[in-house]
Design an enzyme around this catalytic site. Structure first.
Site, PDB file in Angstrom:
ATOM      1  N   TYR A 148       0.844  -1.204   0.000  1.00 45.31           N
ATOM      2  CA  TYR A 148       0.000   0.000   0.000  1.00 45.31           C
ATOM      3  C   TYR A 148       0.883   1.260   0.000  1.00 45.31           C
ATOM      4  CZ  TYR A 148      -3.836   3.093   1.633  1.00 45.31           C
ATOM      5  OH  TYR A 148      -4.784   4.095   1.777  1.00 45.31           O
ATOM      6  N   ASP A 149       1.820   1.326   0.963  1.00 44.38           N
ATOM      7  CA  ASP A 149       2.628   2.554   1.110  1.00 44.38           C
ATOM      8  C   ASP A 149       3.453   2.821  -0.151  1.00 44.38           C
ATOM      9  OD1 ASP A 149       1.679   1.943   3.625  1.00 44.38           O
ATOM     10  OD2 ASP A 149       3.577   2.207   4.656  1.00 44.38           O
ATOM     11  N   LYS A 152       1.268   3.521  -3.249  1.00 47.03           N
ATOM     12  CA  LYS A 152       0.770   4.905  -3.295  1.00 47.03           C
ATOM     13  C   LYS A 152       1.897   5.884  -3.611  1.00 47.03           C
ATOM     14  CE  LYS A 152      -3.690   4.622  -2.113  1.00 47.03           C
ATOM     15  NZ  LYS A 152      -4.803   5.238  -2.834  1.00 47.03           N
ATOM     16  N   VAL A 190      -9.871   1.068  12.887  1.00 41.28           N
ATOM     17  CA  VAL A 190     -10.030   1.201  14.331  1.00 41.28           C
ATOM     18  C   VAL A 190     -11.402   1.751  14.719  1.00 41.28           C
ATOM     19  CG1 VAL A 190      -8.855   3.476  14.528  1.00 41.28           C
ATOM     20  CG2 VAL A 190      -8.863   1.885  16.445  1.00 41.28           C
ATOM     21  N   GLY A 210      -1.667   0.813  22.961  1.00 47.08           N
ATOM     22  CA  GLY A 210      -2.657   1.870  22.731  1.00 47.08           C
ATOM     23  C   GLY A 210      -2.088   3.284  22.838  1.00 47.08           C
ATOM     24  N   GLN A 212      -0.016   4.499  20.611  1.00 48.06           N
ATOM     25  CA  GLN A 212       0.155   5.042  19.255  1.00 48.06           C
ATOM     26  C   GLN A 212      -0.928   6.064  18.980  1.00 48.06           C
ATOM     27  OE1 GLN A 212      -0.994   1.976  19.967  1.00 48.06           O
ATOM     28  NE2 GLN A 212      -2.052   0.977  18.271  1.00 48.06           N
ATOM     29  N   THR A 213      -0.632   7.040  18.129  1.00 45.84           N
ATOM     30  CA  THR A 213      -1.625   8.103  17.891  1.00 45.84           C
ATOM     31  C   THR A 213      -2.100   8.121  16.442  1.00 45.84           C
ATOM     32  OG1 THR A 213      -0.045   9.821  17.227  1.00 45.84           O
ATOM     33  CG2 THR A 213      -0.486   9.582  19.606  1.00 45.84           C
ATOM     34  N   ARG A 214      -3.309   8.641  16.269  1.00 44.87           N
ATOM     35  CA  ARG A 214      -3.859   8.936  14.949  1.00 44.87           C
ATOM     36  C   ARG A 214      -4.657  10.224  15.061  1.00 44.87           C
ATOM     37  NH1 ARG A 214      -0.904   5.247  14.168  1.00 44.87           N
ATOM     38  NH2 ARG A 214      -1.197   3.391  12.870  1.00 44.87           N
ATOM     39  N   PRO A 277       2.444   2.457  12.379  1.00 43.97           N
ATOM     40  CA  PRO A 277       3.057   3.748  12.730  1.00 43.97           C
ATOM     41  C   PRO A 277       2.774   4.163  14.170  1.00 43.97           C
ATOM     42  CG  PRO A 277       2.007   3.875  10.580  1.00 43.97           C
ATOM     43  CD  PRO A 277       1.605   2.563  11.181  1.00 43.97           C
TER      44      PRO A 277
HETATM   45  P1  NAD Z   1     -12.766   1.619   0.483  1.00 42.86           P
HETATM   46  O1  NAD Z   1     -12.098   0.305   0.568  1.00 42.86           O
HETATM   47  O2  NAD Z   1     -14.053   1.798   1.224  1.00 42.86           O
HETATM   48  O3  NAD Z   1     -13.021   2.038  -1.022  1.00 42.86           O
HETATM   49  C1  NAD Z   1     -12.169   1.683  -2.062  1.00 42.86           C
HETATM   50  C2  NAD Z   1     -13.031   1.307  -3.258  1.00 42.86           C
HETATM   51  O4  NAD Z   1     -12.165   0.961  -4.359  1.00 42.86           O
HETATM   52  C3  NAD Z   1     -13.912   0.085  -2.989  1.00 42.86           C
HETATM   53  O5  NAD Z   1     -15.236   0.336  -3.417  1.00 42.86           O
HETATM   54  C4  NAD Z   1     -13.271  -1.028  -3.828  1.00 42.86           C
HETATM   55  O6  NAD Z   1     -14.189  -2.020  -4.238  1.00 42.86           O
HETATM   56  C5  NAD Z   1     -12.671  -0.237  -4.970  1.00 42.86           C
HETATM   57  N1  NAD Z   1     -11.523  -0.891  -5.621  1.00 42.86           N
HETATM   58  C6  NAD Z   1     -10.434  -1.430  -5.030  1.00 42.86           C
HETATM   59  N2  NAD Z   1      -9.602  -1.922  -5.964  1.00 42.86           N
HETATM   60  C7  NAD Z   1     -10.179  -1.673  -7.178  1.00 42.86           C
HETATM   61  C8  NAD Z   1      -9.802  -1.942  -8.505  1.00 42.86           C
HETATM   62  N3  NAD Z   1      -8.653  -2.561  -8.821  1.00 42.86           N
HETATM   63  N4  NAD Z   1     -10.647  -1.567  -9.504  1.00 42.86           N
HETATM   64  C9  NAD Z   1     -11.826  -0.936  -9.219  1.00 42.86           C
HETATM   65  N5  NAD Z   1     -12.225  -0.663  -7.968  1.00 42.86           N
HETATM   66  C10 NAD Z   1     -11.406  -1.031  -6.953  1.00 42.86           C
HETATM   67  O7  NAD Z   1     -11.697   2.705   0.968  1.00 42.86           O
HETATM   68  P2  NAD Z   1     -11.877   4.262   1.237  1.00 42.86           P
HETATM   69  O8  NAD Z   1     -11.614   4.501   2.657  1.00 42.86           O
HETATM   70  O9  NAD Z   1     -13.114   4.762   0.626  1.00 42.86           O
HETATM   71  O10 NAD Z   1     -10.616   4.828   0.435  1.00 42.86           O
HETATM   72  C11 NAD Z   1     -10.750   5.434  -0.830  1.00 42.86           C
HETATM   73  C12 NAD Z   1      -9.387   5.955  -1.273  1.00 42.86           C
HETATM   74  O11 NAD Z   1      -8.900   6.912  -0.321  1.00 42.86           O
HETATM   75  C13 NAD Z   1      -8.340   4.864  -1.385  1.00 42.86           C
HETATM   76  O12 NAD Z   1      -7.541   5.103  -2.509  1.00 42.86           O
HETATM   77  C14 NAD Z   1      -7.511   5.038  -0.114  1.00 42.86           C
HETATM   78  O13 NAD Z   1      -6.191   4.627  -0.299  1.00 42.86           O
HETATM   79  C15 NAD Z   1      -7.610   6.535   0.115  1.00 42.86           C
HETATM   80  N6  NAD Z   1      -7.425   6.862   1.529  1.00 42.86           N
HETATM   81  C16 NAD Z   1      -8.401   6.598   2.447  1.00 42.86           C
HETATM   82  C17 NAD Z   1      -8.174   6.888   3.786  1.00 42.86           C
HETATM   83  C18 NAD Z   1      -9.213   6.654   4.845  1.00 42.86           C
HETATM   84  O14 NAD Z   1      -8.955   6.905   6.031  1.00 42.86           O
HETATM   85  N7  NAD Z   1     -10.413   6.210   4.520  1.00 42.86           N
HETATM   86  C19 NAD Z   1      -6.947   7.436   4.195  1.00 42.86           C
HETATM   87  C20 NAD Z   1      -5.971   7.657   3.221  1.00 42.86           C
HETATM   88  C21 NAD Z   1      -6.216   7.384   1.888  1.00 42.86           C
HETATM   89  N1  UDP Z   2      -6.178  -0.623  15.943  1.00 44.70           N
HETATM   90  C1  UDP Z   2      -6.516  -1.119  17.199  1.00 44.70           C
HETATM   91  N2  UDP Z   2      -7.579  -1.955  17.287  1.00 44.70           N
HETATM   92  C2  UDP Z   2      -8.346  -2.314  16.227  1.00 44.70           C
HETATM   93  C3  UDP Z   2      -8.002  -1.787  14.948  1.00 44.70           C
HETATM   94  C4  UDP Z   2      -6.903  -0.951  14.857  1.00 44.70           C
HETATM   95  O1  UDP Z   2      -5.861  -0.827  18.211  1.00 44.70           O
HETATM   96  O2  UDP Z   2      -9.314  -3.068  16.396  1.00 44.70           O
HETATM   97  C5  UDP Z   2      -5.027   0.316  15.857  1.00 44.70           C
HETATM   98  C6  UDP Z   2      -4.031  -0.021  14.758  1.00 44.70           C
HETATM   99  O3  UDP Z   2      -3.054  -0.921  15.218  1.00 44.70           O
HETATM  100  C7  UDP Z   2      -3.457   1.359  14.475  1.00 44.70           C
HETATM  101  C8  UDP Z   2      -4.631   2.308  14.709  1.00 44.70           C
HETATM  102  O4  UDP Z   2      -5.547   1.581  15.519  1.00 44.70           O
HETATM  103  O5  UDP Z   2      -2.448   1.672  15.396  1.00 44.70           O
HETATM  104  C9  UDP Z   2      -5.326   2.746  13.431  1.00 44.70           C
HETATM  105  O6  UDP Z   2      -5.627   1.590  12.676  1.00 44.70           O
HETATM  106  P1  UDP Z   2      -6.421   1.630  11.287  1.00 44.70           P
HETATM  107  O7  UDP Z   2      -6.338   0.253  10.699  1.00 44.70           O
HETATM  108  O8  UDP Z   2      -7.760   2.229  11.487  1.00 44.70           O
HETATM  109  O9  UDP Z   2      -5.615   2.685  10.413  1.00 44.70           O
HETATM  110  P2  UDP Z   2      -4.064   2.863  10.033  1.00 44.70           P
HETATM  111  O10 UDP Z   2      -3.223   1.949  10.870  1.00 44.70           O
HETATM  112  O11 UDP Z   2      -3.978   2.543   8.592  1.00 44.70           O
HETATM  113  O12 UDP Z   2      -3.805   4.281  10.369  1.00 44.70           O
END
Ligand code: NAD
Ligand code: UDP
Length: 318
Positions: A148-149, A152, A190, A210, A212-214, A277
């Protein structure tokens, strides 16, 4: 009328974006999704609208659209660790990289503006705090989050190369943790986990200790700014951080949700996933100064709205 294509439009952010954009009667929305993590039920209510079209398509394959496209939001990608790592990590990288090439080719052909949903994950486990857009990050390129990282990061690089080589009109937003209605209750993030666990009287699962921060942004605040970014002058390409700068430990989040739903719930501590993170907080100076934007919805208010959404979902499931 503007024709706007949203990849990942059936997901959490995508379906909320469809909802906002379809209100403007000058827009036609084409939603492209393969239902990998999203669900057509998120966009069910738009299917009868003549200005809404759903195309079932995987963006790792080239996208052919007959009509002229004006704007593309590229949101397609599994976003929660459970799905981007657990379901199919190689597919995640393919979606980020091949998907980016396919949507960029479509933008180039249509001379369309294209916005990439990038992520705070490109900063990895950050050594600078808070993170501003100049920080280059601290990503483990061979870890379990790398699909993912690094996917992107590669996508951002492709967007910039299309801009430099083909003058493609790009916009890159780096989204920090966002939550709200239409989150998939089962996707392991989370906020959805904690609310769902609390509503079902289950233990709340904290990974690690717990501390860790977001920083959590409510969906409406995010949608408002990404539309503003799309509508900004062509010279503005980003990257730009989008998120709520108020930082919480995961322990604080658990307490907040317990207090709102049921204070007697137990907390169970589970192992911290690899490369999780330790901290994350957006520096949103750029968003504030360029767009005069900052989030308006507090975590408490946003959680109340999200809890109501999950309560309705649970009732429907009974
Ligand atoms: P989500 O999983 O709810 O939505 C992603 C959508 O993309 C889903 O409907 C899935 O079916 C579709 N998809 C995945 N792979 C595909 C492919 N190969 N072809 C067509 N469709 C595909 O996630 P989200 O939270 O809505 O995230 C949307 C975007 O925002 C993503 O790119 C994600 O990386 C980015 N983003 C989200 C967050 C967050 O906190 N929600 C944070 C950072 C970045
Ligand atoms: N997390 C947690 N319990 C859960 C799900 C997630 O403690 O049931 C923690 C996870 O390890 C991370 C933070 O919550 O430190 C945010 O997790 P999430 O998957 O929502 O997002 P991301 O790690 O991608 O920021």
């Amino acid at each position: 009328m503007k024709t706007i294509l949203i990849t990942g439009g059936a997901g959490f952010i995508g379906s909320n974006l469809c909802e906002k954009l379809i209100f403007d009667e000058n827009n036609k929305i084409i939603c492209v999704d393969n239902n990998f993590t999203g669900s057509i039920t998120n966009v069910q209510k738009f299917l009868s609208n003549p200005r809404f079209q759903f195309i079932s398509h995987d963006i790792t394959n080239p996208i052919e659209i007959d009509e002229k496209i004006d704007e593309i939001y590229n949101l397609a990608c599994p976003a929660s660790p459970k799905f981007y790592q657990g379901k199919n990590a190689i597919f995640t990288t393919k979606t980020c990289v091949l998907g980016a090439i396919n949507v960029l080719e479509l933008a180039k052909k249509n001379n369309a503006k294209i916005l990439q949903a990038s992520t705070s994950e490109i900063y990895g486990d950050p050594l600078e705090h808070p993170q501003n857009e100049l920080y280059k990050g601290n990503v483990n390129p061979i870890g379990i989050r790398a699909c993912y990282d690094e996917g992107k990061r590669a996508a951002e690089s492709l967007f910039f190369d299309y801009n430099r080589i083909h003058n493609t009109k790009i916009k890159i937003v780096r989204i920090f943790n966002t939550y709200g209605p239409n989150l998939n209750p089962d996707d392991g993030r989370v906020i959805s986990n904690f609310i769902y666990q609390a509503l079902k009287n289950q233990d709340i699962t904290i990974y690690g200790n717990g501390t860790q921060t977001r920083s959590f942004c409510y969906i409406d605040d995010l949608i408002n700014i990404i539309i503003k970014v799309m509508e900004s002058p062509d010279e503005f390409i980003g990257p730009i951080n989008i998120g709520n700068p108020k930082e919480y430990t995961i322990n604080e989040l658990a307490e907040l949700i317990k207090n709102k739903i049921n204070n007697n719930l137990k907390i169970t501590y589970k192992p911290l996933p690899q490369d999780d993170p330790t901290k994350r907080q957006p520096d949103i100076t750029l968003a504030k100064s360029y767009f005069n934007w900052e989030p308006k919805i507090s975590l408490s208010e946003g959680l109340d709205k999200t809890i109501r959404y999950f309560q309705t979902l649970l009732k429907e499931q009974k």
